[in-house]
Design a protein around this motif. Structure first.
Motif, mmCIF file in Angstrom:
data_model
loop_
_atom_site.group_PDB
_atom_site.id
_atom_site.type_symbol
_atom_site.label_atom_id
_atom_site.label_comp_id
_atom_site.label_asym_id
_atom_site.label_seq_id
_atom_site.Cartn_x
_atom_site.Cartn_y
_atom_site.Cartn_z
ATOM 1 N N MET A 1 0.949 -1.213 -0.056
ATOM 2 C CA MET A 1 0.043 0.084 0.040
ATOM 3 C C MET A 1 0.938 1.143 -0.031
ATOM 4 O O MET A 1 1.671 1.276 0.770
ATOM 5 C CB MET A 1 -0.737 -0.058 1.276
ATOM 6 C CG MET A 1 -1.842 1.020 1.302
ATOM 7 S SD MET A 1 -3.332 1.186 0.217
ATOM 8 C CE MET A 1 -4.212 -0.362 0.706
ATOM 9 N N LYS A 2 0.737 2.019 -1.041
ATOM 10 C CA LYS A 2 1.364 3.503 -0.966
ATOM 11 C C LYS A 2 0.446 4.633 -0.168
ATOM 12 O O LYS A 2 -0.589 4.642 -0.561
ATOM 13 C CB LYS A 2 1.396 3.822 -2.218
ATOM 14 C CG LYS A 2 2.283 2.869 -3.375
ATOM 15 C CD LYS A 2 3.681 2.939 -3.071
ATOM 16 C CE LYS A 2 4.445 2.236 -3.882
ATOM 17 N NZ LYS A 2 4.696 2.522 -5.324
ATOM 18 N N LYS A 3 1.188 5.039 0.712
ATOM 19 C CA LYS A 3 0.448 5.875 1.598
ATOM 20 C C LYS A 3 0.955 7.493 1.278
ATOM 21 O O LYS A 3 2.073 7.615 0.954
ATOM 22 C CB LYS A 3 0.520 5.762 3.136
ATOM 23 C CG LYS A 3 -0.158 4.648 3.459
ATOM 24 C CD LYS A 3 0.241 4.180 4.954
ATOM 25 C CE LYS A 3 -0.362 5.351 5.839
ATOM 26 N NZ LYS A 3 -0.268 4.848 7.496
ATOM 27 N N ILE A 4 -0.196 8.348 0.862
ATOM 28 C CA ILE A 4 0.102 9.879 0.960
ATOM 29 C C ILE A 4 -0.278 10.409 2.016
ATOM 30 O O ILE A 4 -1.469 10.421 2.568
ATOM 31 C CB ILE A 4 -0.690 10.182 -0.709
ATOM 32 C CG1 ILE A 4 -0.399 9.203 -1.658
ATOM 33 C CG2 ILE A 4 -0.439 11.761 -1.143
ATOM 34 C CD1 ILE A 4 -1.325 8.080 -1.929
ATOM 35 N N LEU A 5 0.464 11.539 2.209
ATOM 36 C CA LEU A 5 0.036 12.431 3.424
ATOM 37 C C LEU A 5 -0.285 13.578 2.749
ATOM 38 O O LEU A 5 0.440 14.406 2.060
ATOM 39 C CB LEU A 5 1.479 12.766 4.527
ATOM 40 C CG LEU A 5 1.299 13.616 5.529
ATOM 41 C CD1 LEU A 5 0.246 12.756 6.621
ATOM 42 C CD2 LEU A 5 2.488 14.015 6.292
ATOM 43 N N LEU A 6 -1.581 14.210 3.057
ATOM 44 C CA LEU A 6 -2.082 15.260 2.584
ATOM 45 C C LEU A 6 -2.006 16.355 3.715
ATOM 46 O O LEU A 6 -2.882 16.372 4.551
ATOM 47 C CB LEU A 6 -3.593 15.232 2.207
ATOM 48 C CG LEU A 6 -4.337 16.609 1.626
ATOM 49 C CD1 LEU A 6 -3.641 16.945 0.415
ATOM 50 C CD2 LEU A 6 -5.736 16.072 1.449
ATOM 51 N N LEU A 7 -0.924 17.185 3.458
ATOM 52 C CA LEU A 7 -0.589 18.216 4.591
ATOM 53 C C LEU A 7 -1.235 19.665 4.111
ATOM 54 O O LEU A 7 -1.157 20.300 3.284
ATOM 55 C CB LEU A 7 1.198 18.518 4.436
ATOM 56 C CG LEU A 7 1.611 19.360 5.363
ATOM 57 C CD1 LEU A 7 1.444 18.953 6.653
ATOM 58 C CD2 LEU A 7 2.983 19.510 5.238
ATOM 59 N N LEU A 8 -2.282 19.739 5.323
ATOM 60 C CA LEU A 8 -3.074 20.997 5.112
ATOM 61 C C LEU A 8 -2.803 22.012 6.115
ATOM 62 O O LEU A 8 -2.542 22.005 7.290
ATOM 63 C CB LEU A 8 -4.503 20.461 5.592
ATOM 64 C CG LEU A 8 -4.934 19.359 4.508
ATOM 65 C CD1 LEU A 8 -6.354 18.794 5.044
ATOM 66 C CD2 LEU A 8 -4.977 19.582 3.081
ATOM 67 N N SER A 9 -2.924 23.426 5.511
ATOM 68 C CA SER A 9 -2.658 24.348 6.319
ATOM 69 C C SER A 9 -3.849 25.018 6.561
ATOM 70 O O SER A 9 -5.050 24.905 5.914
ATOM 71 C CB SER A 9 -1.868 25.309 5.611
ATOM 72 O OG SER A 9 -1.719 26.631 6.266
ATOM 73 N N ASP A 10 -4.100 25.946 7.597
ATOM 74 C CA ASP A 10 -5.260 26.587 7.828
ATOM 75 C C ASP A 10 -5.444 27.509 6.731
ATOM 76 O O ASP A 10 -4.543 28.034 6.087
ATOM 77 C CB ASP A 10 -5.393 27.250 9.184
ATOM 78 C CG ASP A 10 -6.498 27.490 9.957
ATOM 79 O OD1 ASP A 10 -7.388 26.577 9.796
ATOM 80 O OD2 ASP A 10 -6.758 28.576 10.649
ATOM 81 N N GLY A 11 -6.506 27.718 6.203
ATOM 82 C CA GLY A 11 -6.781 28.495 4.867
ATOM 83 C C GLY A 11 -6.274 27.836 3.609
ATOM 84 O O GLY A 11 -6.232 28.678 2.730
ATOM 85 N N PHE A 12 -6.226 26.449 3.766
ATOM 86 C CA PHE A 12 -5.978 25.752 2.332
ATOM 87 C C PHE A 12 -7.154 26.092 1.349
ATOM 88 O O PHE A 12 -8.325 26.300 1.843
ATOM 89 C CB PHE A 12 -5.638 24.465 2.694
ATOM 90 C CG PHE A 12 -6.672 23.347 3.126
ATOM 91 C CD1 PHE A 12 -7.606 23.065 2.035
ATOM 92 C CD2 PHE A 12 -7.119 23.252 4.360
ATOM 93 C CE1 PHE A 12 -8.570 22.020 2.551
ATOM 94 C CE2 PHE A 12 -7.992 22.352 5.024
ATOM 95 C CZ PHE A 12 -8.936 21.921 3.826
ATOM 96 N N GLU A 13 -7.030 25.818 0.227
ATOM 97 C CA GLU A 13 -8.083 25.982 -0.855
ATOM 98 C C GLU A 13 -8.810 24.617 -0.998
ATOM 99 O O GLU A 13 -8.039 23.539 -1.445
ATOM 100 C CB GLU A 13 -7.644 26.427 -2.237
ATOM 101 C CG GLU A 13 -8.700 26.769 -3.064
ATOM 102 C CD GLU A 13 -8.105 27.635 -4.376
ATOM 103 O OE1 GLU A 13 -8.793 27.782 -5.454
ATOM 104 O OE2 GLU A 13 -6.907 28.133 -4.228
ATOM 105 N N ALA A 14 -10.134 24.442 -0.504
ATOM 106 C CA ALA A 14 -10.838 23.270 -0.625
ATOM 107 C C ALA A 14 -10.771 22.652 -1.871
ATOM 108 O O ALA A 14 -10.369 21.214 -2.033
ATOM 109 C CB ALA A 14 -12.253 23.676 -0.313
#
Length: 193
Positions: A1-14
């Motif tokens: 399984m390949k895992k991707i980390l979706l790193l989100l900042s406050d104010g990210f574009e939905a």
């Protein structure tokens, strides 16, 4: 399984975050099933553009880089506080750790600016938001990045892009790099592209 980390900042574009969640969910259910996306942020609750509230699965302090194969970073709006998190040391440290071991990093639009600030793009090619008199491209260049005025730029393990219009292409490129050209074509077809 390949895992991707979706790193989100406050104010990210939905929208820019949703392309990653959508493409990788399609791959899990209709593709080769080999990818899993995990959301992450500095805060327990994030507010993105459009005032949607998101609760990330992990905090940056809980991330074990060895468990992940790729990092995905959507851009965001300065007026929504994007750079407060995106330029924080916790955020930048994760970027550096992924790059240090050569894992794929995909950034959409101004998501490339924290890459620049972290130093991982210094002396390399990249791009960022290109409209509004090239202000964001100038910011990226100030970090020592060789700015290329193209929709998507791939330099080794790093993918950067120039606007929200490129978001799906970045997600598909990341899928292709993690799985295969054939699998990516299959998902594009099923999604109507």
């Amino acid at each position: 399984m390949k895992k991707i980390l979706l790193l989100l900042s406050d104010g990210f574009e939905a929208y820019e975050a949703s392309v990653f969640t959508d493409v990788f969910e399609w791959n899990m259910t209709e593709g080769d099933g080999s990818t899993k996306l995990v959301t992450c942020g500095i805060r327990k609750k994030l507010t993105c553009t459009g005032h949607l509230t998101v609760i990330p699965e992990l905090l940056t302090s809980e991330v074990n880089i060895t468990e992940f194969d790729a990092l995905a970073i959507p851009g965001g709006f300065e007026s929504a506080g994007f750079y407060e998190d995106a330029y924080s040391e916790d955020f930048l440290s994760i970027i550096r750790k992924f790059d240090r071991v050569g894992k794929i990093i995909a950034a959409i639009c101004v998501g490339s600016l924290p890459l620049g600030k972290s130093g991982v793009l210094c002396g390399r090619q990249g791009t960022t938001y290109h409209l509004n008199n090239g202000h964001r491209q100038q910011q990226l260049a100030a970090f020592g990045v060789n700015v290329v005025n193209q929709p998507i730029v791939v330099d080794g393990n790093i993918i950067t892009s120039s606007s929200p219009a490129t978001a799906l292409d970045v997600a598909f490129k990341l899928l292709e790099m993690l799985t295969s050209v054939e699998n990516c074509r299959h998902i594009k077809y099923l999604m109507g592209f």
